[in-house]
Enzyme design. Structure first.
Site, PDB file in Angstrom:
ATOM      1  N   GLY A  51       0.900  -1.456  -0.238  1.00 13.96           N
ATOM      2  CA  GLY A  51      -0.089   0.190  -0.062  1.00 13.96           C
ATOM      3  C   GLY A  51       0.691   1.338  -0.113  1.00 13.96           C
ATOM      4  N   ASP A  71      -4.821  -6.196  -5.733  1.00 14.94           N
ATOM      5  CA  ASP A  71      -3.728  -6.177  -5.896  1.00 14.94           C
ATOM      6  C   ASP A  71      -3.631  -8.146  -5.677  1.00 14.94           C
ATOM      7  OD1 ASP A  71      -0.556  -6.018  -5.153  1.00 14.94           O
ATOM      8  OD2 ASP A  71      -1.409  -7.880  -4.445  1.00 14.94           O
ATOM      9  N   ASP A  88      -6.978 -11.255  -8.787  1.00 12.77           N
ATOM     10  CA  ASP A  88      -6.030 -11.283  -9.717  1.00 12.77           C
ATOM     11  C   ASP A  88      -6.599 -10.202 -11.467  1.00 12.77           C
ATOM     12  OD1 ASP A  88      -3.948 -11.993 -12.284  1.00 12.77           O
ATOM     13  OD2 ASP A  88      -4.293 -14.046 -11.393  1.00 12.77           O
ATOM     14  N   ASP A 113       2.009  -0.959 -10.196  1.00 12.22           N
ATOM     15  CA  ASP A 113       4.406  -1.847  -9.830  1.00 12.22           C
ATOM     16  C   ASP A 113       3.911  -2.848  -9.813  1.00 12.22           C
ATOM     17  OD1 ASP A 113       6.018  -0.906  -8.729  1.00 12.22           O
ATOM     18  OD2 ASP A 113       5.508  -0.409  -6.442  1.00 12.22           O
ATOM     19  N   LYS A 153       6.100  -0.996 -14.058  1.00 13.02           N
ATOM     20  CA  LYS A 153       7.083  -1.661 -13.992  1.00 13.02           C
ATOM     21  C   LYS A 153       7.488  -2.426 -15.131  1.00 13.02           C
ATOM     22  CE  LYS A 153       7.671  -3.604 -10.280  1.00 13.02           C
ATOM     23  NZ  LYS A 153       8.462  -3.043  -8.286  1.00 13.02           N
TER      24      LYS A 153
HETATM   25  C1  LIG Z   1       7.175  -4.450  -5.977  1.00 20.05           C
HETATM   26  S1  LIG Z   1       4.389  -4.885  -4.654  1.00 20.05           S
HETATM   27  C2  LIG Z   1       4.234  -3.390  -4.991  1.00 20.05           C
HETATM   28  C3  LIG Z   1       4.284  -2.338  -4.455  1.00 20.05           C
HETATM   29  C4  LIG Z   1       3.403  -1.502  -3.862  1.00 20.05           C
HETATM   30  N1  LIG Z   1       2.794  -0.709  -4.788  1.00 20.05           N
HETATM   31  C5  LIG Z   1       3.593  -0.909  -2.870  1.00 20.05           C
HETATM   32  O1  LIG Z   1       3.580   0.697  -3.582  1.00 20.05           O
HETATM   33  O2  LIG Z   1       3.030  -1.065  -1.675  1.00 20.05           O
HETATM   34  C6  LIG Z   1       4.093  -5.434  -6.377  1.00 20.05           C
HETATM   35  C7  LIG Z   1       2.861  -6.121  -6.450  1.00 20.05           C
HETATM   36  O3  LIG Z   1       2.502  -6.753  -7.954  1.00 20.05           O
HETATM   37  C8  LIG Z   1       0.719  -7.576  -7.109  1.00 20.05           C
HETATM   38  N2  LIG Z   1       0.948  -8.250  -8.287  1.00 20.05           N
HETATM   39  C9  LIG Z   1       1.612  -9.472  -8.963  1.00 20.05           C
HETATM   40  N3  LIG Z   1       0.477 -10.273 -10.320  1.00 20.05           N
HETATM   41  C10 LIG Z   1      -0.607  -9.479  -9.779  1.00 20.05           C
HETATM   42  C11 LIG Z   1      -1.770  -9.661 -10.340  1.00 20.05           C
HETATM   43  N4  LIG Z   1      -1.673 -10.904 -11.486  1.00 20.05           N
HETATM   44  N5  LIG Z   1      -2.883  -9.276 -10.017  1.00 20.05           N
HETATM   45  C12 LIG Z   1      -2.464  -8.038  -9.108  1.00 20.05           C
HETATM   46  N6  LIG Z   1      -1.792  -7.976  -8.712  1.00 20.05           N
HETATM   47  C13 LIG Z   1      -0.157  -8.708  -8.880  1.00 20.05           C
HETATM   48  C14 LIG Z   1       2.021  -8.692  -5.906  1.00 20.05           C
HETATM   49  O4  LIG Z   1       0.866  -9.534  -5.319  1.00 20.05           O
HETATM   50  C15 LIG Z   1       2.389  -7.305  -5.219  1.00 20.05           C
HETATM   51  O5  LIG Z   1       1.285  -7.187  -4.518  1.00 20.05           O
END
Ligand SMILES: C[S@@+](CC[C@H](N)C(=O)[O-])C[C@H]1O[C@@H](n2cnc3c(N)ncnc32)[C@H](O)[C@@H]1O
Length: 198
Positions: A51, A71, A88, A113, A153
């Site tokens: 978050g 997420d 998802d 992200d 990203k």
């Molecule tokens: C680097 S973290 C994000 C950090 C967040 N932006 C923050 O500021 O705290 C990447 C996130 O992408 C999510 N993610 C990856 N594949 C996903 C998907 N198919 N659907 C939703 N979320 C996804 C992961 O669960 C993870 O929490």
């Protein structure tokens, strides 16, 4: 320390400001430098847990704005103008939730992200992040208002030039940005699309 310094200044600053993660500083820098979002905007925050971005975005758009965060994992407790969905981004449930929340409106920014679970295998991580970037672009195609902004990203690999090309078809300006808060050991970059052509 042989690898990276986990508790660097961004780690300590995030703690001091009560932010859920250091990642918030990355979106903060992009907002300051590129006016990615403004007060009153509706924003989609993809890959939002735990978050860090969501807290910064909610503050930037203010009480008249709205942040819709998605997420696979749960988010830390948020602000009144922040709504979260756990699921998802590829699923029907996430698409329906966005539709219900927006009630026919469009958003002014899509911020992704999203990151795959990293394997350490360069070409695999690069490809998986490309796929998530493409998905974020699909979401923008559905929900982004003309003139709106986008960030995703990526871990650049073979597909990176193709991704930039896709973005240039849709945005007036495309930039590749490396935030200060990105760890020196990370290969991540952020691709910004400014001014959705609609
Ligand atoms: C680097 S973290 C994000 C950090 C967040 N932006 C923050 O500021 O705290 C990447 C996130 O992408 C999510 N993610 C990856 N594949 C996903 C998907 N198919 N659907 C939703 N979320 C996804 C992961 O669960 C993870 O929490």
């Amino acid at each position: 320390m042989a690898t990276y310094e986990r508790k660097d200044r961004f780690y300590h600053q995030a703690k001091a400001r009560g932010l859920p993660s250091r990642a918030g500083f990355k979106i903060e820098e992009m907002i300051l430098r590129h006016r990615l979002v403004r007060a009153g905007d509706a924003v989609l925050d993809l890959g939002a847990a735990p978050g860090g971005w969501a807290v910064v975005l909610a503050k930037a758009v203010g009480p008249r704005g709205l942040v819709l965060a998605i997420d696979l994992e749960p988010l830390a407790k948020g602000a009144p103008n922040l709504r979260a969905f756990r699921g998802d981004i590829h699923g029907e449930a996430a698409a329906s939730w966005m539709g219900e929340q927006l009630e026919g409106r469009k958003v002014q920014a899509v911020c992704s992200d999203m990151s795959p679970k990293l394997t350490g295998i360069f070409f695999k991580d690069a490809y998986l992040s490309y796929e998530l970037g493409v998905k974020a672009l699909e979401v923008a195609q559905r929900w982004l208002q003309a003139g709106g902004n986008f960030v995703a990203k990526l871990f650049p690999g073979e597909e990176f030039p193709e991704y930039l090309k896709k973005l240039r078809n849709h945005f007036k300006t495309v930039k590749v940005f490396e935030p200060e808060a990105t760890r020196k050991t990370s290969r991540e970059v952020y691709v910004l699309g400014l001014g959705w052509k609609g």
